[in-house]
Structure formats: C-alpha cells, structure tokens
Scaffold this active site. Structure first.
Site, PDB file in Angstrom:
ATOM      1  CB  ALA A  90       6.712  11.887  16.860  1.00 37.72           C
ATOM      2  CB  VAL A  91       2.378   8.017  17.162  1.00 39.00           C
ATOM      3  CG1 VAL A  91       1.679   7.006  18.066  1.00 39.00           C
ATOM      4  CG2 VAL A  91       1.435   9.146  16.784  1.00 39.00           C
ATOM      5  CE  LYS A 102      -7.252   7.353  10.460  1.00 43.92           C
ATOM      6  NZ  LYS A 102      -8.329   6.389  10.227  1.00 43.92           N
ATOM      7  CE1 TYR A 135      -0.113  13.688   8.783  1.00 49.52           C
ATOM      8  CE2 TYR A 135       1.634  13.060   7.291  1.00 49.52           C
ATOM      9  CZ  TYR A 135       1.217  13.409   8.556  1.00 49.52           C
ATOM     10  OH  TYR A 135       2.108  13.457   9.590  1.00 49.52           O
TER      11      TYR A 135
END
Length: 178
Positions: A90-91, A102, A135
């Site tokens: 989560a960002v 990343k 991803y």
C-alpha cells in the site's frame, strides 16, 4: 491486511518461517526515502531507531515465508519452503507513481534472498492493472492456476479475483539501500 494485523499483534508464525513489514518513510523530499523492516521498530513505542517526526509513512509492504497462499505439496500437503510471499502493498495516494512501491518490492526481494528463498510470489487484484504492470515491470510472471485446482486465495471480498504472480530470485543478493 490480516497478515499485517497478525504481525503487529504478535501472532506467532509456524516454526522456521519468517516475516517482516517494510515501511517507506518520506522526508521533506523524495530524495529522503527510508525503508525500514519490522526489526527496526517496535509497535506501541518506537525504540529510537527512527522517528515519524522526520517524515511521513508513504507506504508499507509485508513479506513472509509462511506460504499459506501457496498450494501445499505432496500427499501429506506439506507447507512449501523457499518461497517468500508479498502482501499488503500500500502506498498513500499522494505518494503514488513516485517509485515507492518499486523500492518496497525490491527491498522485499532482497529480504527474501537473505532468508534463502529461491522465489517470491504475490496475488494481484485483476481489476488493478497499474499494480499488475508494476509487478510485471519488476519481473513477476502471471502463473495460471491449473484447471480444477483449488489454490488458496487471500481472504477478501468474494467478488475480487486475483492473478497469482511469481518471480524467481537470482542467487546473489542485489544490493538495496536502506
């Protein structure tokens, strides 16, 4: 989220398994990004290794070797070993698209290598193409679940469908700055 809550609550993990929570803290600029593992802080009272007064928590990720979302092996349905599992990436919205996810994934891969893992896996929401692209850009491949197989799925809303993704890790650990 259940893995993060369990880790923070101190719920034990199976013998021989490892887990950590990585936290990305942003200082006054993106050049001041710090990544911390759960060994670097204690919940309920920070032990002085860092202070949230120095920045903002911009993102989190949990990684473990519990393997409860991987199919069991053999007739005794034994837990798989050597594969790390990423969850709870989560960002915060205002910090997205700045490379934080990343960095967290790269740090998780480095942690998995240090644990002796040969691969790392995750589930990605099919309705989140941005995450899937992230991803895939990091080298993860979508793994097709065999027809009729009942692989474990993350415990979420029943209408959410996932891609199971995996990446083989190189033998030599890549250096990822803390």
């Amino acid at each position: 989220m259940d893995r993060l809550v369990a880790m923070l609550a101190g719920v034990s993990i199976p013998s021989g398994c490892k887990r950590t929570c990585l936290v990305a803290v942003i200082g006054s600029s993106l050049d001041q990004t710090f990544l911390f593992g759960s060994d670097d802080f204690k919940i309920g009272g920070f032990d002085g290794k860092f202070s949230l007064n120095k920045g903002y928590v911009a993102g989190i990720l949990t990684v473990d070797t519990v393997a409860d979302f991987l199919p069991r092996k053999g007739p005794l349905r034994q837990r798989r070993t050597g594969i790390a599992y990423i969850s709870n990436v989560a960002v915060r919205e205002k910090f997205r698209r700045k490379g934080i996810a990343k960095l967290l994934v790269a740090k998780a891969e480095s942690q998995a290598r240090s644990w002796g893992c040969r691969a790392i896996a995750l589930h990605c929401d099919l309705k989140n193409p941005v995450a899937t692209k992230l991803y895939q850009g990091q080298g993860f491949k979508c793994i097709k679940v065999p027809e009729g197989a009942t692989w474990p799925q993350p415990k979420t809303s029943p209408d959410i469908q996932f891609n199971f993704m995996m990446k083989l890790l190189k033998n030599s650990p890549a250096s990822v700055s803390n």
